[in-house]
Motif scaffolding. Structure first.
Motif, mmCIF file in Angstrom:
data_model
loop_
_atom_site.group_PDB
_atom_site.id
_atom_site.type_symbol
_atom_site.label_atom_id
_atom_site.label_comp_id
_atom_site.label_asym_id
_atom_site.label_seq_id
_atom_site.Cartn_x
_atom_site.Cartn_y
_atom_site.Cartn_z
ATOM 1 N N LEU A 160 0.912 -1.101 -0.022
ATOM 2 C CA LEU A 160 0.089 -0.058 -0.119
ATOM 3 C C LEU A 160 0.943 1.410 -0.088
ATOM 4 O O LEU A 160 1.747 1.241 0.762
ATOM 5 C CB LEU A 160 -0.895 -0.254 1.333
ATOM 6 N N CYS A 161 0.534 2.214 -1.000
ATOM 7 C CA CYS A 161 1.256 3.548 -1.040
ATOM 8 C C CYS A 161 0.330 4.522 -0.498
ATOM 9 O O CYS A 161 -0.836 4.778 -1.158
ATOM 10 C CB CYS A 161 1.878 3.703 -2.219
ATOM 11 N N HIS A 162 0.435 5.268 0.575
ATOM 12 C CA HIS A 162 -0.425 6.203 1.083
ATOM 13 C C HIS A 162 0.112 7.733 0.998
ATOM 14 O O HIS A 162 1.495 7.775 1.257
ATOM 15 C CB HIS A 162 -0.717 5.824 2.444
ATOM 16 N N VAL A 163 -0.500 8.507 0.101
ATOM 17 C CA VAL A 163 -0.046 9.807 0.102
ATOM 18 C C VAL A 163 -0.704 10.757 1.156
ATOM 19 O O VAL A 163 -1.902 10.889 1.335
ATOM 20 C CB VAL A 163 -0.693 10.404 -1.240
ATOM 21 N N SER A 164 0.131 11.176 2.079
ATOM 22 C CA SER A 164 -0.143 11.954 3.284
ATOM 23 C C SER A 164 0.309 13.501 2.966
ATOM 24 O O SER A 164 0.078 14.090 1.795
ATOM 25 C CB SER A 164 0.620 11.502 4.517
ATOM 26 N N SER A 165 0.735 14.085 3.855
ATOM 27 C CA SER A 165 1.060 15.522 3.580
ATOM 28 C C SER A 165 2.113 15.899 4.693
ATOM 29 O O SER A 165 2.248 15.404 5.792
ATOM 30 C CB SER A 165 -0.104 16.146 4.020
ATOM 31 N N ILE A 166 3.001 16.969 4.193
ATOM 32 C CA ILE A 166 3.990 17.503 5.497
ATOM 33 C C ILE A 166 3.347 18.045 6.716
ATOM 34 O O ILE A 166 3.794 18.467 7.521
ATOM 35 C CB ILE A 166 4.961 18.506 4.785
ATOM 36 N N ALA A 167 1.940 18.405 6.382
ATOM 37 C CA ALA A 167 1.100 19.059 7.428
ATOM 38 C C ALA A 167 1.121 18.224 8.652
ATOM 39 O O ALA A 167 0.792 18.528 9.837
ATOM 40 C CB ALA A 167 -0.200 19.272 7.100
ATOM 41 N N THR A 168 1.390 16.627 8.556
ATOM 42 C CA THR A 168 1.387 15.725 9.650
ATOM 43 C C THR A 168 2.722 15.826 10.449
ATOM 44 O O THR A 168 2.552 15.103 11.423
ATOM 45 C CB THR A 168 1.214 14.457 9.058
ATOM 46 N N LEU A 169 3.719 16.677 10.060
ATOM 47 C CA LEU A 169 5.215 16.766 10.599
ATOM 48 C C LEU A 169 4.757 17.921 11.460
ATOM 49 O O LEU A 169 4.280 18.853 11.395
ATOM 50 C CB LEU A 169 6.071 16.921 9.823
ATOM 51 N N GLY A 170 5.928 17.662 12.545
ATOM 52 C CA GLY A 170 5.993 18.848 13.539
ATOM 53 C C GLY A 170 6.732 20.130 12.754
ATOM 54 O O GLY A 170 7.359 19.991 11.754
ATOM 55 N N SER A 171 7.258 20.923 13.915
ATOM 56 C CA SER A 171 8.144 21.923 13.488
ATOM 57 C C SER A 171 9.569 22.097 14.235
ATOM 58 O O SER A 171 9.450 21.527 15.402
ATOM 59 C CB SER A 171 7.576 23.364 13.374
ATOM 60 N N THR A 172 10.488 22.608 13.799
ATOM 61 C CA THR A 172 11.661 22.997 14.469
ATOM 62 C C THR A 172 11.622 24.088 15.227
ATOM 63 O O THR A 172 10.939 25.182 14.802
ATOM 64 C CB THR A 172 12.895 22.717 13.558
ATOM 65 N N THR A 173 12.609 24.254 16.317
ATOM 66 C CA THR A 173 12.684 25.511 17.228
ATOM 67 C C THR A 173 13.788 26.285 16.511
ATOM 68 O O THR A 173 13.842 27.427 17.144
ATOM 69 C CB THR A 173 12.743 25.001 18.752
ATOM 70 N N ASP A 174 14.750 25.627 16.188
ATOM 71 C CA ASP A 174 15.971 26.526 15.739
ATOM 72 C C ASP A 174 15.987 26.927 14.385
ATOM 73 O O ASP A 174 17.027 27.249 13.862
ATOM 74 C CB ASP A 174 17.185 25.556 15.969
ATOM 75 N N GLY A 175 14.816 26.844 13.559
ATOM 76 C CA GLY A 175 14.874 27.005 12.279
ATOM 77 C C GLY A 175 15.304 26.122 11.212
ATOM 78 O O GLY A 175 15.445 26.226 9.895
ATOM 79 N N SER A 176 15.918 24.844 11.590
ATOM 80 C CA SER A 176 16.653 24.041 10.744
ATOM 81 C C SER A 176 15.367 23.235 10.030
ATOM 82 O O SER A 176 14.325 23.430 10.166
ATOM 83 C CB SER A 176 17.359 22.818 11.563
ATOM 84 N N LEU A 177 16.037 22.426 8.867
ATOM 85 C CA LEU A 177 14.786 21.791 8.009
ATOM 86 C C LEU A 177 14.206 20.814 8.556
ATOM 87 O O LEU A 177 14.771 20.237 9.617
ATOM 88 C CB LEU A 177 15.964 21.339 6.816
ATOM 89 N N ILE A 178 13.174 20.696 8.391
ATOM 90 C CA ILE A 178 12.269 19.713 9.131
ATOM 91 C C ILE A 178 12.333 18.462 8.287
ATOM 92 O O ILE A 178 11.905 18.436 6.991
ATOM 93 C CB ILE A 178 10.689 20.154 9.083
ATOM 94 N N ASP A 179 12.694 17.388 8.879
ATOM 95 C CA ASP A 179 12.698 15.849 8.272
ATOM 96 C C ASP A 179 11.705 14.960 8.805
ATOM 97 O O ASP A 179 11.008 15.328 9.522
ATOM 98 C CB ASP A 179 14.241 15.443 8.322
ATOM 99 N N GLU A 180 11.874 13.637 8.695
ATOM 100 C CA GLU A 180 10.864 12.714 9.240
ATOM 101 C C GLU A 180 11.001 12.394 10.565
ATOM 102 O O GLU A 180 10.402 11.739 11.054
ATOM 103 C CB GLU A 180 11.213 11.353 8.109
ATOM 104 N N GLN A 181 11.985 12.711 11.155
ATOM 105 C CA GLN A 181 12.165 12.556 12.757
ATOM 106 C C GLN A 181 11.512 13.620 13.475
ATOM 107 O O GLN A 181 11.369 13.423 14.773
ATOM 108 C CB GLN A 181 13.807 12.542 13.072
#
Length: 333
Positions: free
Chosen positions: A120-141
């Motif tokens: 199964l391939c599910h298309v989600s969104s970056i909206a489900t990720l959190g945000s960083t506090t130091d301005g660094s790029l947001i990744d899957e972690q």
């Protein structure tokens, strides 16, 4: 047999073309209200005979919330691409969002389990990720933060992901994709197509925020490559480039051969327009055109790291200039 949900949307329609191009037998479900003509319009950007390709698809009328119809659609299916979703940032639509995005995805997952679907391939969104506090790029972690001011859309897309992860615990191999703002040709009245239309009409204003973008062809390529790979039960952000809105709109304007936006509109002013829009909707019953979540996103700098997939697969992102040039050319046709 491959099953595609959301086949009449931007991602789904481009996905259908590239699956057919590979000679894959495709079944696509659609709602009764779906505009199937939008698929043929997308095919016209690629093929001299779009009708032949369109007629190669096995279309079935079924909503992701209609279990009896879905059961019929799943017969003989080995792989599922789930790109169907209800998109709205209006809090009044929460129940519709919940039913389509969470319950609908749960139905897809349950039928994948029942029919022993290979992947199964599910298309989600970056909206489900959190945000960083130091301005660094947001990744899957960077994990989802339930305490943040999340939109109703983000909440339900996160709930949909949880259903997919549940499925992986019950025997379904799956991959989840989290695309940034998807830019592609067609569907000019929804999604990023609204931005293209706005720039084409020589909008004067831009906002101070920034956004990550990704080519729809890259999204489709990633979906197919991941489904054909040995990778399973993993998640990938898809983000080709991070751009400030002024830069994105200027590049789009150049591709459309129109004047770019030249005036920065302050947030307080757009907030005032939003409040007037709310009042108008309250008094007249008209549809809201500018929501608080939308305004906030236009002044937020949210930048993402889409590099994980390039480390797992022989995958390359299309340069933004090339993507936007193609969109401009197709829009002018």
């Amino acid at each position: 047999m491959v099953l595609v949900t959301g086949g009449t949307g931007l991602v789904g329609s481009h996905l259908l073309y590239f699956l057919l191009k590979k000679g894959v037998a495709v079944r696509a479900i659609h709602r009764k209200s779906s505009k199937l003509e939008s698929v043929r319009e997308v095919f016209k950007f690629y093929a001299e005979d779009p009708d032949f390709l369109y007629n190669s698809i096995e279309w079935m009328e079924a909503d992701v919330t209609d279990i009896p119809a879905l059961k019929q659609a799943f017969k003989g299916v080995t792989h599922v691409y789930h790109s169907a979703a209800y998109i709205s940032f209006n809090p009044r639509h929460f129940q519709k969002l919940k039913k389509s995005n969470i319950e609908g995805t749960a139905n897809i997952v349950n039928l994948c389990i029942e029919h022993k679907v290979s992947k199964l391939c599910h298309v989600s969104s970056i909206a489900t990720l959190g945000s960083t506090t130091d301005g660094s790029l947001i990744d899957e972690q960077v994990a989802w933060n339930p305490e943040a001011n999340n939109s109703v859309y983000a909440i339900t897309k996160y709930g949909a992901e949880m259903e997919v992860w549940r499925g992986t615990q019950e025997g379904v191999d799956a991959v989840i994709l989290n695309p940034a703002l998807i830019m592609g040709s067609g569907h000019w009245r929804s999604g990023s197509g609204v931005i293209v239309n706005m720039v084409a009409k020589e909008a004067k204003y831009y906002t101070s925020g920034g956004v990550a973008i990704v080519d729809v062809q890259d999204v489709v390529n990633a979906m197919i490559m991941l489904m054909e790979s040995e990778i399973r039960n993993d998640q990938f952000i898809l983000a080709g480039e991070n751009l400030r809105y002024k830069e994105l709109l200027s590049k789009l304007a150049a591709s459309l051969e129109v004047k770019p936006p030249s005036k920065l509109i302050p947030k307080w002013k757009l907030d005032l327009v939003r409040r007037l829009d709310w009042l108008s909707a309250k008094l007249t019953g008209s549809r809201r055109r500018l929501l608080k979540a939308t305004v906030n996103s236009m002044y937020k700098e949210s930048y993402y790291d889409g590099g994980k997939i390039t480390r797992h697969l022989d995958f390359k992102y299309t340069p933004a200039d090339e993507t936007l040039a193609r969109i401009g050319e197709n829009f002018r046709k």
